[in-house]
Design a protein around this motif. Structure first.
Motif, PDB file in Angstrom:
ATOM      1  N   LEU A   1       0.852  -1.184   0.000  1.00 57.81           N
ATOM      2  CA  LEU A   1       0.000   0.000   0.000  1.00 57.81           C
ATOM      3  C   LEU A   1       0.891   1.238   0.000  1.00 57.81           C
ATOM      4  N   VAL A   2       0.614   2.180  -0.898  1.00 65.34           N
ATOM      5  CA  VAL A   2       1.444   3.376  -1.042  1.00 65.34           C
ATOM      6  C   VAL A   2       0.569   4.618  -0.929  1.00 65.34           C
ATOM      7  N   ASP A   3       1.073   5.640  -0.224  1.00 61.71           N
ATOM      8  CA  ASP A   3       0.338   6.894  -0.115  1.00 61.71           C
ATOM      9  C   ASP A   3       1.332   8.034   0.058  1.00 61.71           C
ATOM     10  N   ASN A   4       0.833   9.231  -0.099  1.00 63.45           N
ATOM     11  CA  ASN A   4       1.619  10.429   0.144  1.00 63.45           C
ATOM     12  C   ASN A   4       2.075  10.466   1.600  1.00 63.45           C
ATOM     13  N   ASP A   5       3.316  10.927   1.847  1.00 65.92           N
ATOM     14  CA  ASP A   5       3.866  10.864   3.193  1.00 65.92           C
ATOM     15  C   ASP A   5       3.070  11.690   4.199  1.00 65.92           C
ATOM     16  N   VAL A   6       2.499  12.812   3.777  1.00 65.69           N
ATOM     17  CA  VAL A   6       1.761  13.629   4.736  1.00 65.69           C
ATOM     18  C   VAL A   6       0.429  12.981   5.097  1.00 65.69           C
TER      19      VAL A   6
ATOM     20  N   MET B   1      -2.130   7.826  17.243  1.00 71.00           N
ATOM     21  CA  MET B   1      -1.348   7.894  18.473  1.00 71.00           C
ATOM     22  C   MET B   1      -1.920   8.875  19.484  1.00 71.00           C
ATOM     23  N   ALA B   2      -2.334  10.061  19.017  1.00 70.02           N
ATOM     24  CA  ALA B   2      -2.638  11.136  19.962  1.00 70.02           C
ATOM     25  C   ALA B   2      -4.080  11.626  19.956  1.00 70.02           C
ATOM     26  N   TRP B   3      -4.818  11.443  18.850  1.00 71.05           N
ATOM     27  CA  TRP B   3      -6.143  12.030  18.723  1.00 71.05           C
ATOM     28  C   TRP B   3      -7.161  11.029  18.180  1.00 71.05           C
ATOM     29  N   PRO B   4      -7.254   9.834  18.738  1.00 72.26           N
ATOM     30  CA  PRO B   4      -8.123   8.805  18.148  1.00 72.26           C
ATOM     31  C   PRO B   4      -9.598   9.160  18.127  1.00 72.26           C
ATOM     32  N   HIS B   5     -10.011  10.083  18.988  1.00 72.50           N
ATOM     33  CA  HIS B   5     -11.435  10.433  19.048  1.00 72.50           C
ATOM     34  C   HIS B   5     -11.748  11.719  18.296  1.00 72.50           C
ATOM     35  N   VAL B   6     -10.742  12.308  17.643  1.00 72.76           N
ATOM     36  CA  VAL B   6     -10.943  13.546  16.898  1.00 72.76           C
ATOM     37  C   VAL B   6     -11.371  13.226  15.467  1.00 72.76           C
ATOM     38  N   GLU B   7     -12.475  13.801  15.041  1.00 72.22           N
ATOM     39  CA  GLU B   7     -13.029  13.511  13.719  1.00 72.22           C
ATOM     40  C   GLU B   7     -12.504  14.451  12.631  1.00 72.22           C
ATOM     41  N   HIS B   8     -11.989  15.630  13.034  1.00 74.14           N
ATOM     42  CA  HIS B   8     -11.560  16.640  12.060  1.00 74.14           C
ATOM     43  C   HIS B   8     -10.163  17.132  12.443  1.00 74.14           C
ATOM     44  N   LEU B   9      -9.168  16.700  11.676  1.00 76.18           N
ATOM     45  CA  LEU B   9      -7.774  16.974  12.021  1.00 76.18           C
ATOM     46  C   LEU B   9      -6.976  17.283  10.758  1.00 76.18           C
ATOM     47  N   MET B  10      -6.045  18.224  10.880  1.00 75.00           N
ATOM     48  CA  MET B  10      -5.082  18.470   9.808  1.00 75.00           C
ATOM     49  C   MET B  10      -3.682  18.252  10.357  1.00 75.00           C
TER      50      MET B  10
ATOM     51  N   GLY C   1       9.795  20.161   1.939  1.00 72.40           N
ATOM     52  CA  GLY C   1       8.590  20.696   1.315  1.00 72.40           C
ATOM     53  C   GLY C   1       7.554  20.975   2.380  1.00 72.40           C
ATOM     54  N   ILE C   2       6.386  21.419   1.964  1.00 69.95           N
ATOM     55  CA  ILE C   2       5.277  21.679   2.886  1.00 69.95           C
ATOM     56  C   ILE C   2       4.024  21.030   2.316  1.00 69.95           C
ATOM     57  N   GLY C   3       3.321  20.301   3.159  1.00 64.62           N
ATOM     58  CA  GLY C   3       2.078  19.675   2.736  1.00 64.62           C
ATOM     59  C   GLY C   3       1.214  19.395   3.941  1.00 64.62           C
ATOM     60  N   SER C   4      -0.003  18.939   3.695  1.00 63.29           N
ATOM     61  CA  SER C   4      -0.882  18.613   4.811  1.00 63.29           C
ATOM     62  C   SER C   4      -1.700  17.378   4.496  1.00 63.29           C
ATOM     63  N   GLY C   5      -2.046  16.663   5.552  1.00 58.95           N
ATOM     64  CA  GLY C   5      -2.966  15.542   5.455  1.00 58.95           C
ATOM     65  C   GLY C   5      -4.251  15.943   6.153  1.00 58.95           C
ATOM     66  N   VAL C   6      -5.379  15.654   5.541  1.00 58.80           N
ATOM     67  CA  VAL C   6      -6.672  16.117   6.048  1.00 58.80           C
ATOM     68  C   VAL C   6      -7.542  14.923   6.422  1.00 58.80           C
ATOM     69  N   ILE C   7      -7.978  14.903   7.672  1.00 57.91           N
ATOM     70  CA  ILE C   7      -8.955  13.914   8.122  1.00 57.91           C
ATOM     71  C   ILE C   7     -10.222  14.674   8.464  1.00 57.91           C
TER      72      ILE C   7
ATOM     73  N   ILE D   1      -4.287  14.606  -4.381  1.00 57.15           N
ATOM     74  CA  ILE D   1      -3.439  15.718  -3.945  1.00 57.15           C
ATOM     75  C   ILE D   1      -4.160  16.643  -2.954  1.00 57.15           C
ATOM     76  N   ALA D   2      -5.218  16.166  -2.340  1.00 56.38           N
ATOM     77  CA  ALA D   2      -5.870  16.963  -1.303  1.00 56.38           C
ATOM     78  C   ALA D   2      -4.852  17.301  -0.218  1.00 56.38           C
ATOM     79  N   GLY D   3      -4.837  18.540   0.216  1.00 51.99           N
ATOM     80  CA  GLY D   3      -3.917  18.965   1.256  1.00 51.99           C
ATOM     81  C   GLY D   3      -2.590  19.485   0.757  1.00 51.99           C
ATOM     82  N   ASP D   4      -2.430  19.622  -0.559  1.00 52.62           N
ATOM     83  CA  ASP D   4      -1.143  20.081  -1.111  1.00 52.62           C
ATOM     84  C   ASP D   4      -1.035  21.599  -0.982  1.00 52.62           C
TER      85      ASP D   4
END
Length: 396
Positions: A188-193, A203-212, A219-225, A237-240
């Motif tokens: 399985l392969v995905d973007n690092d962010v 690890m830290a926010w298992p109950h959080v539904e909305h996280l960036m 470089g700079i990027g973001s992962g969006v949950i 490329i969501a979060g780029d």
């Protein structure tokens, strides 16, 4: 062990609901599983027997009886299989072996240029993975899946990088196919962010539904949950956010071909370049972090300004996504609170009060382990899915 008791940000299919319930390690009876899932007891019994046959579920101490024979309980056996998790960055590579609960059993990392090309980097990953698995005394048949994060856009359905700007030679390269020539397991392969967002949440926010998760490094990027699920977007490329134009960067060239990108202004190399223009010796982002830790005022101000620039883009993200947590990670986060202070300064000032009333902007709790943990989640999610369990059964 990471907390995966609320399911995965990668989603849960109805067919795998039973096993997803057992993943949290809490013992349950057949009756309680039937009540929770709504499945027939016969279906539950057949599914539990199948999972026990694979060693993925194990019986535990019997539950208290209300009369008659005590009901048997079952729970995940996290040591039944292992997965490989690889974080392939622009200038480093880390690989780990974890169990099915996400606990890291062995890990190794070293400097590695992604520009060396896919065969060289993946060859190192395969060899290092073999050594880690062998070093744990595990049979290679115990390996259930491999999760890989790469520093560029990925077509999720195929696992192929697509036009990655800092990965020469990787465009459309069949990463899963190449790896499976050496390790015959799902890849399985995905973007690092994206995988960093998965690791941070697990690890830290298992109950959080909305996280960036915002990575600030080469470089700079973001992962969006959002809504508890990782958002990849139509083309992955969501979060780029690194290539969003920032007003202060007008005219500054970016390696993507445009000008004024956030990455050209606030990444580690960009901050180092700005310091060199002031006559301060800084070649890399690491040099910038070292200067900050030594209390260099110019470096501190440059990092804080980078935080403000990032905050300018994140202000728009807050209005669009409305996260409750923004976690800042990547190598530049090691500069400490100076970067985050700049982000907070702009986001809290410019965003609507309702959007920031309960918004936490924090340093990543998973830190340098975020990507490896996320890659592990990627692999575990597949290994424990109906498809993954069928593959394990077929390989028995």
């Amino acid at each position: 062990m990471v907390d995966i008791s609320r399911g995965s940000a990668l989603g849960v299919s109805g067919a795998s609901e039973l096993f997803q319930l057992l993943r949290d390690g809490v013992p349950r009876t057949r009756a309680s599983l039937a009540q929770t899932t709504g499945l027939a007891r016969s279906t539950i019994a057949a599914r539990v027997d199948e999972l026990m046959g694979l060693g993925l579920v194990t019986p535990v101490a019997d539950a208290r009886s209300t009369g008659g024979r005590p009901p048997s309980q079952f729970a995940l056996n996290p040591g039944a299989r292992v997965v490989l998790a690889a974080d392939l960055g622009a200038s480093h590579a880390t690989i780990a072996v974890t169990d099915l609960a996400g606990t890291v059993l062995a890990q190794h990392g070293e400097p590695m240029n992604i520009s060396s090309g896919p065969e060289a980097v993946l060859g190192w990953m395969v060899e290092a993975g073999h050594e880690l698995v062998d070093g744990l005394g595990r049979d290679r048949h115990d390996l259930a899946a491999i999760g890989i994060g790469v520093p560029g856009p990925v077509e999720h359905s195929t696992g192929r990088p697509v036009n990655p700007p800092i990965m020469p030679g990787w465009d459309r390269f069949d990463v899963p196919g190449w790896v499976q020539q050496h390790l015959e397991v799902p890849v399985l392969v995905d973007n690092d962010v994206n995988i960093m967002a998965l690791g941070e949440r697990a690890m830290a926010w298992p109950h959080v539904e909305h996280l960036m998760f915002v990575k600030v490094a080469t470089g700079i990027g973001s992962g969006v949950i959002s809504g508890g699920l990782l958002q990849r977007g139509a083309q992955g490329i969501a979060g780029d956010i690194g290539h969003v134009q920032v007003a202060r960067g007008a005219g500054v060239p970016c390696h993507c071909g445009n000008r004024g990108c956030l990455e050209a202004l606030a990444s580690g190399p960009a901050i180092a370049r700005a310091l060199r223009q002031q006559g301060i010796e800084a070649q890399t982002g690491r040099d910038v972090v070292d200067l900050v830790k030594r209390g260099d005022l110019d470096a501190i101000q440059a990092v804080r300004q980078a935080g403000r620039d990032i905050g300018e883009v994140l202000t728009a993200c807050v209005s669009l996504v409305n996260p409750s947590v923004i976690a800042i990670g990547g190598s530049m986060a090691r500069a400490g609170e100076h970067l985050i202070a700049g982000v907070r300064e702009v986001v809290y000032t410019r965003s609507m009060p309702l959007a920031t009333e309960h918004l936490a902007i924090v340093q990543s709790a998973a830190a340098e382990n975020a990507a490896v943990l996320g890659a592990s989640m990627l692999a575990i999610h597949h290994a424990l899915s109906p498809e993954g369990i069928d593959q394990l059964a077929a390989a028995r």
